[in-house]
Design a protein around this motif. Sequence first.
Motif, mmCIF file in Angstrom:
data_model
loop_
_atom_site.group_PDB
_atom_site.id
_atom_site.type_symbol
_atom_site.label_atom_id
_atom_site.label_comp_id
_atom_site.label_asym_id
_atom_site.label_seq_id
_atom_site.Cartn_x
_atom_site.Cartn_y
_atom_site.Cartn_z
ATOM 1 N N GLN A 223 1.100 -1.006 -26.582
ATOM 2 C CA GLN A 223 1.016 -0.486 -25.193
ATOM 3 C C GLN A 223 -0.157 0.484 -25.076
ATOM 4 O OE1 GLN A 223 4.466 1.354 -23.425
ATOM 5 N NE2 GLN A 223 5.908 0.088 -24.557
ATOM 6 N N SER B 220 5.426 -1.114 -29.922
ATOM 7 C CA SER B 220 5.057 -0.259 -28.783
ATOM 8 C C SER B 220 3.653 0.350 -28.861
ATOM 9 C CB SER B 220 6.117 0.823 -28.576
ATOM 10 O OG SER B 220 7.359 0.209 -28.311
ATOM 11 N N LEU C 9 4.715 -5.306 -21.400
ATOM 12 C CA LEU C 9 4.262 -4.159 -20.601
ATOM 13 C C LEU C 9 3.718 -4.676 -19.278
ATOM 14 C CD1 LEU C 9 3.460 -1.033 -20.550
ATOM 15 C CD2 LEU C 9 1.192 -1.798 -21.297
ATOM 16 N N ALA D 166 8.420 -1.483 -19.565
ATOM 17 C CA ALA D 166 8.111 -1.984 -20.905
ATOM 18 C C ALA D 166 9.405 -2.468 -21.540
ATOM 19 C CB ALA D 166 7.490 -0.886 -21.752
#
Length: 355
Positions: free
Chosen positions: A176, A173, A214, A307
């Motif tokens: 992102q 993550s 994403l 996401a």
Amino acid sequence: MSEIEKLKSQYLDKLDKCSSTDDLNKIKSELFGKNGLITNQFKFIATKNENEKKNFAIKLNDIKIILQEKLNLVNKKIEIEEINKKLSNEKIDVTLPERSFKQGKIHPISQVIDEISSIFSEIGFSVAEGPDVENEYNNFTALNTPQNHPARDMHDTFYLSEDKNLLLRTHTSPVQIRTMLKGKPPFKIIAPGRTYRCDSDQTHTPMFHQLEGLHIDKDINMGHLKGCLNYFIKEFFEVKKLKMRFRPSHFPFTEPSAEVDIGYDLKDGKIVIGEGNKWLEILGCGMVHPNVLINSKVDPSKYQGFAFGIGIDRLAMLKYGIKDLRSFFESNYKWLNHYGFDPVDVPTNYRGLSR
Ligand code: PHE
């Protein structure tokens, strides 16, 4: 016969018998060296009387030329002989059996990352990357993960510095955040890579692989998320029908959040996707939390999106019938030979993304 005539016939004879470069060099210096027999004869010219001088000089010169020509000729002959000898020694026996040749295999994880990337690239996703060593901000804070969140616990996270600022990323993550801080919306990326958590059993290894997705634009909603995942899973498992369920869940960085399970059945010990009534969790997802957008300098009043994070290793286990996650990382040659992929014989749904 004069002395130089004798010299000539004696050395023509020697040269005829000469068969090696070493012998040839010896003869050469005997005749034409600093104190060589012919060299010395030239010194005698001055001692001859006027009558003899001219004739002697002409004769000596002729003999010198004859001997030199003979020397060159023998030199060539020896050169050719030596080449022929070398060639016959280095002869290749084309009837010999070939040596055994072992070709490497592509690791199932690499293969699956390629398959996933090529499926998503067909629907407009590009591939982004981030480092394995992350800072606390990108891995937690920017992802709206509060200080006291259990995911930050020492039991889960490998911290690399005492102040807990550097760590091995616990998920993909943070890519992102990096992607959004680097560019301008819209964003449509996937990010495959290694992730780390302090865990080890049949279905957990301290290092594993995730794929982040994403998609941020002006009007991206949960319907797009559902459609995108449904398309991907069907393509990946090469099935026409798919049982898929979204279970409400919680992640600090998405709201609402969901976990996605796919239906499968066990037939003769083999997993069959799309049938049966067993469920397997394969990913977490949701709509990106406005705080994450704000932390990434994206205006949440204009942009929104989804996401997701998929466990790549689990997908590989399911698709290729691999039972123990730990076996992926044991570097066992026999295992790789069995489960690995031939570089020139890739599965049917491989669409040619460069390796
Ligand atoms: N990062 C989450 C995990 O590791 C997965 C996830 C990614 C969930 C993106 C929602 C959105 O479990």
